[in-house]
Design a protein around this motif. Structure first.
Motif, PDB file in Angstrom:
ATOM      1  N   ALA A  19       0.837  -1.207   0.000  1.00  5.39           N
ATOM      2  CA  ALA A  19       0.000   0.000   0.000  1.00  5.39           C
ATOM      3  C   ALA A  19       0.870   1.256   0.000  1.00  5.39           C
ATOM      4  O   ALA A  19       0.585   2.229  -0.711  1.00  5.39           O
ATOM      5  N   HIS A  22       2.524   1.720  -3.427  1.00  6.33           N
ATOM      6  CA  HIS A  22       1.593   2.057  -4.518  1.00  6.33           C
ATOM      7  C   HIS A  22       0.600   3.156  -4.132  1.00  6.33           C
ATOM      8  O   HIS A  22      -0.475   3.232  -4.731  1.00  6.33           O
ATOM      9  N   GLU A  23       0.972   3.996  -3.185  1.00  6.96           N
ATOM     10  CA  GLU A  23       0.005   5.013  -2.761  1.00  6.96           C
ATOM     11  C   GLU A  23      -0.339   6.001  -3.876  1.00  6.96           C
ATOM     12  O   GLU A  23      -1.420   6.595  -3.862  1.00  6.96           O
ATOM     13  N   ASP A  25      -0.219   5.198  -7.542  1.00  8.06           N
ATOM     14  CA  ASP A  25      -0.988   4.576  -8.638  1.00  8.06           C
ATOM     15  C   ASP A  25      -2.152   3.722  -8.149  1.00  8.06           C
ATOM     16  O   ASP A  25      -3.083   3.452  -8.890  1.00  8.06           O
ATOM     17  N   ARG A  26      -2.102   3.267  -6.897  1.00  7.11           N
ATOM     18  CA  ARG A  26      -3.188   2.470  -6.299  1.00  7.11           C
ATOM     19  C   ARG A  26      -3.541   1.225  -7.113  1.00  7.11           C
ATOM     20  O   ARG A  26      -4.717   0.864  -7.255  1.00  7.11           O
ATOM     21  N   PHE A  52      -8.157  -2.794   2.891  1.00  5.64           N
ATOM     22  CA  PHE A  52      -8.417  -1.460   2.341  1.00  5.64           C
ATOM     23  C   PHE A  52      -9.732  -0.866   2.828  1.00  5.64           C
ATOM     24  O   PHE A  52      -9.926   0.346   2.769  1.00  5.64           O
ATOM     25  N   GLN A  55     -11.725   2.213   1.511  1.00  4.64           N
ATOM     26  CA  GLN A  55     -10.930   2.681   0.372  1.00  4.64           C
ATOM     27  C   GLN A  55     -10.777   1.621  -0.728  1.00  4.64           C
ATOM     28  O   GLN A  55     -10.143   1.882  -1.747  1.00  4.64           O
ATOM     29  N   CYS A  58     -11.196   2.400  -4.361  1.00  6.19           N
ATOM     30  CA  CYS A  58     -10.217   3.341  -4.935  1.00  6.19           C
ATOM     31  C   CYS A  58      -8.970   2.626  -5.442  1.00  6.19           C
ATOM     32  O   CYS A  58      -8.084   3.262  -6.021  1.00  6.19           O
ATOM     33  N   TRP A  59      -8.870   1.336  -5.175  1.00  8.61           N
ATOM     34  CA  TRP A  59      -7.687   0.555  -5.542  1.00  8.61           C
ATOM     35  C   TRP A  59      -8.054  -0.503  -6.568  1.00  8.61           C
ATOM     36  O   TRP A  59      -9.154  -1.064  -6.527  1.00  8.61           O
ATOM     37  N   THR A  61      -7.161  -4.004  -7.199  1.00  4.87           N
ATOM     38  CA  THR A  61      -6.494  -5.131  -6.524  1.00  4.87           C
ATOM     39  C   THR A  61      -6.897  -6.464  -7.142  1.00  4.87           C
ATOM     40  O   THR A  61      -6.825  -7.495  -6.492  1.00  4.87           O
TER      41      THR A  61
END
Length: 194
Positions: A19, A22-23, A25-26, A52, A55, A58-59, A61
């Motif tokens: 996390a 990659h804060e 590009d997420r 997450f 949030q 917003c990612w 994954t």
């Protein structure tokens, strides 16, 4: 939920590290290689959603889940589980991540199902995916390979892993430290340090 130590390490160490990395590009790139009937990538997805929290949307994954058998992948895409097979799943997760069917069995909730991308892939082929991986799970697959095949596969995994990325193998498996390019962290968990 098998090999609980893996998932504790994923939750407590790997996901916080990824996390942070990659804060901006997420996007996390995760591969479940030799996923069989899908329990592993679905479990990983549940841990991602838990980590997450609010949030999560917003990612990106999504978990790539591959296996050589299209037949087993067909099962993995629409699994049903009996109550007793979910014994290790926390009750709150059952309510969030599973849907109870009319016959008392459970299927995977859409939010988890949509987070897994299933593809056929033979691990003997060159690894040429769009992006390198932050995390590769290849658990209880290499027990079927001879030593030279294992060494070759681990080297190809290493080349497909971002610096700082992780490889998880099964607890019944081991890698020869002199031939393994990954840095050993703890039983069955390795990291690409450069």
């Amino acid at each position: 939920m098998r090999e609980e130590a893996h998932f504790n390490y994923l939750k407590d160490t790997v996901l916080p590290n990824l996390a942070r990395a990659h804060e901006r590009d997420r996007v996390l790139s995760i591969w479940s290689a030799g996923c069989s009937s899908g329990e592993e990538p679905y479990t990983i997805s549940m841990y991602l959603k838990e980590f997450f929290g609010s949030q999560a949307s917003c990612w990106d994954t999504r978990v790539l889940a591959t296996d050589i058998s299209q037949q087993i992948l067909n099962t993995a895409q629409n699994p049903t589980y009996q109550e007793e097979s979910l014994g290790r799943v926390p009750e709150s997760w059952k309510q969030k991540y599973f849907v109870k069917t009319g016959d008392g069995s459970y299927c995977i909730a859409p939010a988890i199902k949509q987070n897994v991308i299933f593809r056929t892939f033979n691990l003997m082929e060159p690894i040429r995916f769009r992006r390198p991986f932050d995390l590769i799970f290849c658990r209880n697959v290499m027990i079927y390979f001879d030593q030279p095949t294992k060494v070759d596969l681990v080297r190809r995994f290493y080349n497909a892993t971002v610096p700082g990325g992780y490889l998880f193998i099964g607890h019944s498996e081991s890698l020869n430290k002199t031939e393994c390019p990954y840095h050993y962290l703890m039983p069955a968990i390795y990291r690409k340090v450069r």
